[in-house]
Write a protein that holds these residues in place. Structure first.
Motif, mmCIF file in Angstrom:
data_model
loop_
_atom_site.group_PDB
_atom_site.id
_atom_site.type_symbol
_atom_site.label_atom_id
_atom_site.label_comp_id
_atom_site.label_asym_id
_atom_site.label_seq_id
_atom_site.Cartn_x
_atom_site.Cartn_y
_atom_site.Cartn_z
ATOM 1 N N GLU A 109 0.843 -1.190 0.000
ATOM 2 C CA GLU A 109 0.000 0.000 0.000
ATOM 3 C C GLU A 109 0.881 1.243 0.000
ATOM 4 N N ASP A 110 0.735 2.134 0.951
ATOM 5 C CA ASP A 110 1.507 3.384 0.948
ATOM 6 C C ASP A 110 2.816 3.292 1.728
ATOM 7 N N TRP A 111 3.116 2.139 2.274
ATOM 8 C CA TRP A 111 4.320 1.975 3.084
ATOM 9 C C TRP A 111 5.442 1.339 2.273
ATOM 10 N N THR A 112 6.666 1.693 2.631
ATOM 11 C CA THR A 112 7.840 1.046 2.042
ATOM 12 C C THR A 112 8.128 -0.247 2.815
ATOM 13 N N LEU A 113 8.973 -1.074 2.244
ATOM 14 C CA LEU A 113 9.385 -2.295 2.937
ATOM 15 C C LEU A 113 10.068 -1.955 4.254
ATOM 16 N N GLY A 114 10.863 -0.900 4.271
ATOM 17 C CA GLY A 114 11.524 -0.484 5.504
ATOM 18 C C GLY A 114 10.528 -0.116 6.589
ATOM 19 N N ARG A 115 9.469 0.564 6.207
ATOM 20 C CA ARG A 115 8.437 0.951 7.184
ATOM 21 C C ARG A 115 7.719 -0.286 7.723
ATOM 22 N N TRP A 116 7.410 -1.237 6.837
ATOM 23 C CA TRP A 116 6.791 -2.487 7.295
ATOM 24 C C TRP A 116 7.728 -3.239 8.232
ATOM 25 N N ALA A 117 9.007 -3.287 7.883
ATOM 26 C CA ALA A 117 9.982 -3.986 8.720
ATOM 27 C C ALA A 117 10.095 -3.333 10.093
ATOM 28 N N GLU A 118 10.053 -2.019 10.133
ATOM 29 C CA GLU A 118 10.122 -1.329 11.417
ATOM 30 C C GLU A 118 8.859 -1.566 12.241
#
Length: 167
Positions: free
Chosen positions: A133-142
């Motif tokens: 969606e609107d999140w990056t993989l880094g944001r999901w990982a965090e």
């Protein structure tokens, strides 16, 4: 503050995990199994966090392989998280404390490997897959790593406080 780079994400993930690991290291199984006022135990909390890291890893692998990504999981919707998380905790109750801690350790190591092996652009560039969606993989990982580790510490300290009068 949210991580903005791969190195920040790795440092934050490792730091938050270390703090959580240190907090639970000396907790005996009998204490880990005691529930707080909300009916959730320390062991439940750790099992749930391990599960969510594994969910992210599954979403990533499914997306990478071109498979359908079920978020949060097949047959569940985001509006159903309370029921879903209760099921995750219930499913973990038969496992021992050491096993649950080992599951978290393994999930954490897999998350660190994903971040380590990912390019900066894959972590913080445009989203790689529709499931993000609107999140990056880094944001999901965090969100599933460092943020969940931090919230677990808070929940565990609350349970310990309820049982001992201090945390």
């Amino acid at each position: 503050m949210a991580a903005q780079t791969k190195q920040e994400l790795l440092a934050l993930t490792k730091s938050e995990y270390r703090k959580l690991r240190d907090l639970i290291a000396g907790i005996p199984e009998t204490v880990a199994a005691e529930t707080g006022d909300d009916g959730i135990s320390i062991k439940d909390t750790i099992a749930q966090r391990a599960h969510w890291v594994e969910l992210l890893l599954k979403w990533y692998e499914d997306g990478k392989a071109g498979r359908v990504v079920h978020k949060p999981a097949a047959g569940h919707k985001w509006t159903d998280l309370k029921t879903y998380n209760a099921k995750v905790r219930k499913d973990s109750r038969a496992r021992g404390w050491d096993e649950v801690k080992a599951e978290l350790e393994a999930a954490h190591e897999r998350l660190v490997t994903l971040v380590t092996e990912s390019e900066e652009s894959a972590l913080y560039g445009k989203r790689l897959y529709d499931w993000m969606e609107d999140w990056t993989l880094g944001r999901w990982a965090e969100a599933t790593g460092a943020s969940h580790y931090r919230s677990a510490r808070k929940a565990i300290r609350q349970i310990l406080k309820e049982h001992s009068g201090a945390a």
